[in-house]
Design a protein around this motif. Structure first.
Motif, PDB file in Angstrom:
ATOM      1  N   MET A 151       3.278   7.962   6.030  1.00  0.00           N
ATOM      2  CA  MET A 151       1.813   7.319   6.306  1.00  0.00           C
ATOM      3  C   MET A 151       0.955   8.280   5.330  1.00  0.00           C
ATOM      4  O   MET A 151       0.996   9.374   5.672  1.00  0.00           O
ATOM      5  N   PRO A 152       0.152   7.426   4.506  1.00  0.00           N
ATOM      6  CA  PRO A 152      -0.758   8.228   3.902  1.00  0.00           C
ATOM      7  C   PRO A 152      -1.616   9.309   4.554  1.00  0.00           C
ATOM      8  O   PRO A 152      -1.924  10.397   4.111  1.00  0.00           O
ATOM      9  N   ILE A 153      -1.894   8.946   5.984  1.00  0.00           N
ATOM     10  CA  ILE A 153      -2.838   9.881   6.534  1.00  0.00           C
ATOM     11  C   ILE A 153      -2.306  11.003   6.794  1.00  0.00           C
ATOM     12  O   ILE A 153      -2.760  12.413   6.852  1.00  0.00           O
ATOM     13  N   ASP A 154      -0.941  11.292   6.661  1.00  0.00           N
ATOM     14  CA  ASP A 154      -0.172  12.506   7.191  1.00  0.00           C
ATOM     15  C   ASP A 154      -0.722  13.387   6.021  1.00  0.00           C
ATOM     16  O   ASP A 154      -0.794  14.867   6.238  1.00  0.00           O
ATOM     17  N   ASN A 155      -0.652  13.055   4.709  1.00  0.00           N
ATOM     18  CA  ASN A 155      -1.157  14.054   3.722  1.00  0.00           C
ATOM     19  C   ASN A 155      -2.787  14.052   3.282  1.00  0.00           C
ATOM     20  O   ASN A 155      -3.353  14.885   3.032  1.00  0.00           O
ATOM     21  N   GLU A 156      -3.204  12.926   3.747  1.00  0.00           N
ATOM     22  CA  GLU A 156      -4.716  12.838   3.455  1.00  0.00           C
ATOM     23  C   GLU A 156      -5.513  13.376   4.518  1.00  0.00           C
ATOM     24  O   GLU A 156      -6.819  13.365   4.659  1.00  0.00           O
ATOM     25  N   TYR A 157      -4.928  13.731   5.670  1.00  0.00           N
ATOM     26  CA  TYR A 157      -5.861  14.013   6.942  1.00  0.00           C
ATOM     27  C   TYR A 157      -7.045  15.162   6.652  1.00  0.00           C
ATOM     28  O   TYR A 157      -8.032  14.950   7.055  1.00  0.00           O
ATOM     29  N   GLU A 158      -6.565  16.332   5.860  1.00  0.00           N
ATOM     30  CA  GLU A 158      -7.386  17.360   5.776  1.00  0.00           C
ATOM     31  C   GLU A 158      -8.601  16.918   4.918  1.00  0.00           C
ATOM     32  O   GLU A 158      -9.957  17.214   5.182  1.00  0.00           O
ATOM     33  N   ASN A 159      -8.324  15.905   4.051  1.00  0.00           N
ATOM     34  CA  ASN A 159      -9.510  15.646   3.068  1.00  0.00           C
ATOM     35  C   ASN A 159     -10.341  14.610   3.607  1.00  0.00           C
ATOM     36  O   ASN A 159     -11.528  14.646   3.702  1.00  0.00           O
ATOM     37  N   LEU A 160      -9.674  13.750   4.663  1.00  0.00           N
ATOM     38  CA  LEU A 160     -10.529  12.717   5.540  1.00  0.00           C
ATOM     39  C   LEU A 160     -11.265  13.648   6.348  1.00  0.00           C
ATOM     40  O   LEU A 160     -12.659  13.019   6.647  1.00  0.00           O
TER      41      LEU A 160
END
Ligand SMILES: [Zn+2]
Length: 327
Positions: free
Chosen positions: A169-178
């Motif tokens: 799931m993209p959110i796994d890696n994008e979390y910090e950026n989000l």
């Protein structure tokens, strides 16, 4: 059937991976399900600092169109009860309480369903510790998630979690950026941090902690606040994603929801889109079991769907204020 389950002591994540590999050799229906994954189609849409993928996955038709009203549930045999599982299905006992099963209708390259051994309703309060300990024990390879009984669980009558490959799931890696681009730090204390994120498409509350006791306490309060602001007869609508690493501890992302299925799901004719969002969809991989919907879907349709199913602005602001004031 219970004879097919076995216990493991050490590395549960490794044993879980092994279970699926074995099942691919011993269970033809499951092998077929995983081989179909090789032919799924994927489209990727870029939003403001994050991505949403759309996966055309015909194998998910039954799940996406599952009837989850009480009458339909009552009529069917529960597919998560041990006595109703297919003969070929093996499982790993988890703390004598749950069993880890390979999901024969995968979205992830490795996808598991983790039901409680007893037939008991899907509720998060009372099962937070199981969710956190599973996330820790499977954290080496997998993200563990929960779909509320009115918000994506295809068996709302039988408590279960799911797990799938970390970083799918993209959110796994994008979390910090989000978090840095769209987030607010609501609570910052020595052993827990709580954030709110509104990325323009999705809204979520996240909790980061290494202290299981404190995290459980705060999660209960967060669920309480969400339930007060957005009450429902069974359980406030939520999807929950949990990651764990030894370095950072737990990361729990809670998506409060306004609706289970968007109006597109019920629309007639050309406007109909069979997309029934749950944890994986809000995590950034939207599943369309029909190719016509996969072809049609675009950024604008995704915006409309998320605007309908995510919690509305007013309620979300109220939740964030209450967390800051009451936690
Ligand atoms: Zn059951």
């Amino acid at each position: 059937m219970e004879n097919s389950f076995y216990s493991v002591s050490d590395n549960i994540a490794v044993e879980t991976k092994k279970l699926l590999n074995e099942q691919k050799l011993t269970w033809p229906q499951l092998a077929e399900g995983y081989s179909l994954l090789d032919s799924v189609k994927v489209k990727t849409f870029e939003f403001d600092g994050f991505t949403i993928k759309v996966q055309f996955n015909n194998g998910r038709l039954t799940s996406s169109s599952a009837k989850v009203d009480p009458a339909s549930i009552k009529e069917r045999k529960c597919f998560l009860c041990p006595q109703n599982l297919p003969d070929e299905q093996k499982g790993i006992y988890y703390k004598n309480d749950f069993v880890i099963l390979s999901n024969p209708f995968p979205i992830f390259k490795e996808h598991f369903t983790i039901p409680k051994l007893q037939h008991t309703p899907q509720r998060i309060v009372g099962s937070i510790n199981s969710l956190l300990s599973l996330a820790k024990d499977l954290g080496l390879y997998y993200t563990v998630f929960y779909n509320g009984p009115k918000c994506g669980a295809s068996a709302p009558d039988h408590l279960h979690f799911q797990a799938g490959n970390k970083d799918f799931m993209p959110i796994d890696n994008e979390y910090e950026n989000l978090k840095s681009e769209h987030g607010n730090n609501l609570i910052s204390s020595e052993n827990i941090e709580i954030f709110s994120v509104n990325d323009g498409l999705r809204k979520f509350i996240s909790l980061e902690s290494k202290d299981e006791f404190k995290l459980t306490k705060k999660l209960l309060k967060v669920f309480d606040i969400i339930s007060i602001v957005n009450p429902s007869d069974i359980e406030t609508m939520m999807n929950i994603l949990v990651n764990y690493s030894d370095e950072n501890g737990w990361r729990v992302i809670v998506f409060p929801r306004e609706k289970h299925r968007p109006s597109h799901y019920f629309a007639e004719g050309d406007n109909n889109i069979l997309l029934s969002p749950a944890s994986v969809d809000v995590g950034g991989v939207c599943i369309t079991p029909l190719e016509k919907d996969f072809n049609k879907i675009d950024k604008e349709i995704l915006r409309q769907i998320f605007a309908e199913v995510m919690m509305n602005n007013e309620k979300f602001i109220s939740i964030c204020a209450k967390i800051m004031n009451e936690l």
